[in-house]
Scaffold this motif. Structure first.
Motif, PDB file in Angstrom:
ATOM      1  N   ILE A  63      32.495  36.502  34.346  1.00 46.29           N
ATOM      2  CA  ILE A  63      33.555  36.088  35.253  1.00 46.29           C
ATOM      3  C   ILE A  63      32.551  37.134  36.744  1.00 46.29           C
ATOM      4  N   ARG A  64      33.471  36.548  37.883  1.00 45.09           N
ATOM      5  CA  ARG A  64      32.808  36.831  39.222  1.00 45.09           C
ATOM      6  C   ARG A  64      33.569  37.389  40.178  1.00 45.09           C
ATOM      7  N   THR A  65      33.384  38.710  40.648  1.00 42.57           N
ATOM      8  CA  THR A  65      34.524  38.801  41.539  1.00 42.57           C
ATOM      9  C   THR A  65      35.833  38.137  42.416  1.00 42.57           C
ATOM     10  N   GLU A  66      36.298  38.367  42.558  1.00 44.22           N
ATOM     11  CA  GLU A  66      37.162  37.504  43.836  1.00 44.22           C
ATOM     12  C   GLU A  66      38.028  38.024  44.226  1.00 44.22           C
ATOM     13  N   GLY A  67      38.098  38.738  45.969  1.00 42.22           N
ATOM     14  CA  GLY A  67      38.959  39.778  46.120  1.00 42.22           C
ATOM     15  C   GLY A  67      39.238  40.789  44.986  1.00 42.22           C
ATOM     16  N   LYS A  68      40.277  40.572  44.851  1.00 45.46           N
ATOM     17  CA  LYS A  68      40.174  42.379  43.776  1.00 45.46           C
ATOM     18  C   LYS A  68      40.758  41.950  42.617  1.00 45.46           C
ATOM     19  N   GLY A  69      40.288  40.489  42.600  1.00 45.93           N
ATOM     20  CA  GLY A  69      40.726  39.814  40.673  1.00 45.93           C
ATOM     21  C   GLY A  69      39.220  39.615  40.469  1.00 45.93           C
ATOM     22  N   TYR A  70      39.538  38.444  40.091  1.00 46.13           N
ATOM     23  CA  TYR A  70      37.955  37.878  39.081  1.00 46.13           C
ATOM     24  C   TYR A  70      37.906  36.928  38.943  1.00 46.13           C
ATOM     25  N   ILE A  71      37.249  35.569  38.543  1.00 47.05           N
ATOM     26  CA  ILE A  71      37.603  34.292  38.071  1.00 47.05           C
ATOM     27  C   ILE A  71      36.674  33.984  37.324  1.00 47.05           C
ATOM     28  N   LEU A  72      37.399  33.587  35.772  1.00 50.78           N
ATOM     29  CA  LEU A  72      36.250  33.108  34.805  1.00 50.78           C
ATOM     30  C   LEU A  72      35.148  32.194  35.187  1.00 50.78           C
ATOM     31  N   ILE A  73      34.474  32.433  34.662  1.00 55.05           N
ATOM     32  CA  ILE A  73      32.803  31.315  34.802  1.00 55.05           C
ATOM     33  C   ILE A  73      33.065  30.841  33.164  1.00 55.05           C
ATOM     34  N   GLU A  74      33.038  32.005  32.540  1.00 60.97           N
ATOM     35  CA  GLU A  74      32.511  31.691  30.537  1.00 60.97           C
ATOM     36  C   GLU A  74      33.365  32.135  29.770  1.00 60.97           C
ATOM     37  N   GLY A  75      33.781  31.644  28.757  1.00 58.15           N
ATOM     38  CA  GLY A  75      34.742  32.364  27.425  1.00 58.15           C
ATOM     39  C   GLY A  75      36.310  31.707  27.959  1.00 58.15           C
ATOM     40  N   TYR A  76      36.814  30.703  28.289  1.00 58.59           N
ATOM     41  CA  TYR A  76      38.174  30.669  28.354  1.00 58.59           C
ATOM     42  C   TYR A  76      39.066  30.669  27.221  1.00 58.59           C
ATOM     43  N   HIS A  77      38.586  29.962  25.896  1.00 57.02           N
ATOM     44  CA  HIS A  77      38.930  30.460  24.432  1.00 57.02           C
ATOM     45  C   HIS A  77      39.090  32.023  24.314  1.00 57.02           C
ATOM     46  N   ARG A  78      37.616  32.497  24.363  1.00 50.93           N
ATOM     47  CA  ARG A  78      38.046  34.026  24.571  1.00 50.93           C
ATOM     48  C   ARG A  78      38.908  34.763  24.213  1.00 50.93           C
ATOM     49  N   LEU A  79      39.594  34.107  26.135  1.00 53.09           N
ATOM     50  CA  LEU A  79      40.303  34.867  26.793  1.00 53.09           C
ATOM     51  C   LEU A  79      41.315  34.672  26.791  1.00 53.09           C
ATOM     52  N   GLU A  80      41.809  33.448  26.722  1.00 56.76           N
ATOM     53  CA  GLU A  80      43.348  33.035  25.769  1.00 56.76           C
ATOM     54  C   GLU A  80      43.267  33.712  24.719  1.00 56.76           C
ATOM     55  N   ALA A  81      42.427  33.408  23.582  1.00 57.57           N
ATOM     56  CA  ALA A  81      42.460  34.378  22.351  1.00 57.57           C
ATOM     57  C   ALA A  81      43.401  36.119  22.328  1.00 57.57           C
ATOM     58  N   LEU A  82      41.736  36.453  23.340  1.00 61.41           N
ATOM     59  CA  LEU A  82      43.042  37.996  24.186  1.00 61.41           C
ATOM     60  C   LEU A  82      44.421  38.271  24.006  1.00 61.41           C
ATOM     61  N   ARG A  83      44.265  36.812  25.180  1.00 63.47           N
ATOM     62  CA  ARG A  83      45.472  37.264  25.692  1.00 63.47           C
ATOM     63  C   ARG A  83      47.143  36.598  24.811  1.00 63.47           C
ATOM     64  N   ALA A  84      46.771  36.041  23.633  1.00 66.12           N
ATOM     65  CA  ALA A  84      47.348  35.514  22.632  1.00 66.12           C
ATOM     66  C   ALA A  84      47.516  37.221  21.313  1.00 66.12           C
ATOM     67  N   LEU A  85      46.719  37.316  21.294  1.00 66.13           N
ATOM     68  CA  LEU A  85      46.803  39.386  21.008  1.00 66.13           C
ATOM     69  C   LEU A  85      47.609  40.416  21.150  1.00 66.13           C
ATOM     70  N   GLY A  86      47.851  39.425  22.889  1.00 66.75           N
ATOM     71  CA  GLY A  86      48.387  40.844  23.323  1.00 66.75           C
ATOM     72  C   GLY A  86      47.855  41.665  23.687  1.00 66.75           C
ATOM     73  N   GLU A  87      46.327  41.605  24.185  1.00 65.38           N
ATOM     74  CA  GLU A  87      45.282  42.732  24.349  1.00 65.38           C
ATOM     75  C   GLU A  87      45.556  42.548  26.142  1.00 65.38           C
ATOM     76  N   GLU A  88      44.934  44.178  26.514  1.00 69.62           N
ATOM     77  CA  GLU A  88      44.847  43.997  28.090  1.00 69.62           C
ATOM     78  C   GLU A  88      44.143  44.272  28.217  1.00 69.62           C
ATOM     79  N   ASN A  89      42.701  44.450  28.174  1.00 64.64           N
ATOM     80  CA  ASN A  89      41.819  44.113  28.596  1.00 64.64           C
ATOM     81  C   ASN A  89      40.488  43.689  27.582  1.00 64.64           C
ATOM     82  N   ILE A  90      40.167  43.132  28.244  1.00 68.51           N
ATOM     83  CA  ILE A  90      38.326  42.200  27.166  1.00 68.51           C
ATOM     84  C   ILE A  90      37.390  42.321  27.981  1.00 68.51           C
ATOM     85  N   ASP A  91      36.074  42.443  27.022  1.00 69.07           N
ATOM     86  CA  ASP A  91      35.326  42.432  28.091  1.00 69.07           C
ATOM     87  C   ASP A  91      34.389  41.606  28.589  1.00 69.07           C
TER      88      ASP A  91
END
Length: 82
Positions: free
Chosen positions: A45-73
């Motif tokens: 990811i890269r920083t943008e303001g107070k948040g982040y923009i995804l650069i690489e790992g879209y499927h991993r991010l969505e898999a963790l969202r589907a699992l209900g995880e609040e944090n991601i490495d």
């Protein structure tokens, strides 16, 4: 060397152009793998303001969202100028 951080999933924005590439079967397979083995590869990811923009790992991010995880490495990378 990149430092692995735990980032709140809610703070990561996926660019519109990346959203079209989502493969739900791949998300499901990754979610099952993460349940069995944990997240083995951090997203980028890269920083943008107070948040982040995804650069690489879209499927991993969505898999963790589907699992209900609040944090991601994640690795925070700097945007490259072309």
């Amino acid at each position: 060397m990149l430092k692995k951080l735990s980032i709140p999933v809610a703070l990561i924005r996926v660019p519109v152009s990346r959203r079209r590439a989502l493969n739900l079967d791949k998300v499901k397979d990754l979610a099952q793998n993460i349940l069995a083995n944990g997240q083995s590869t951090p997203i980028q990811i890269r920083t943008e303001g107070k948040g982040y923009i995804l650069i690489e790992g879209y499927h991993r991010l969505e898999a963790l969202r589907a699992l209900g995880e609040e944090n991601i490495d994640a690795y925070i990378v700097k945007a490259r100028l072309h």
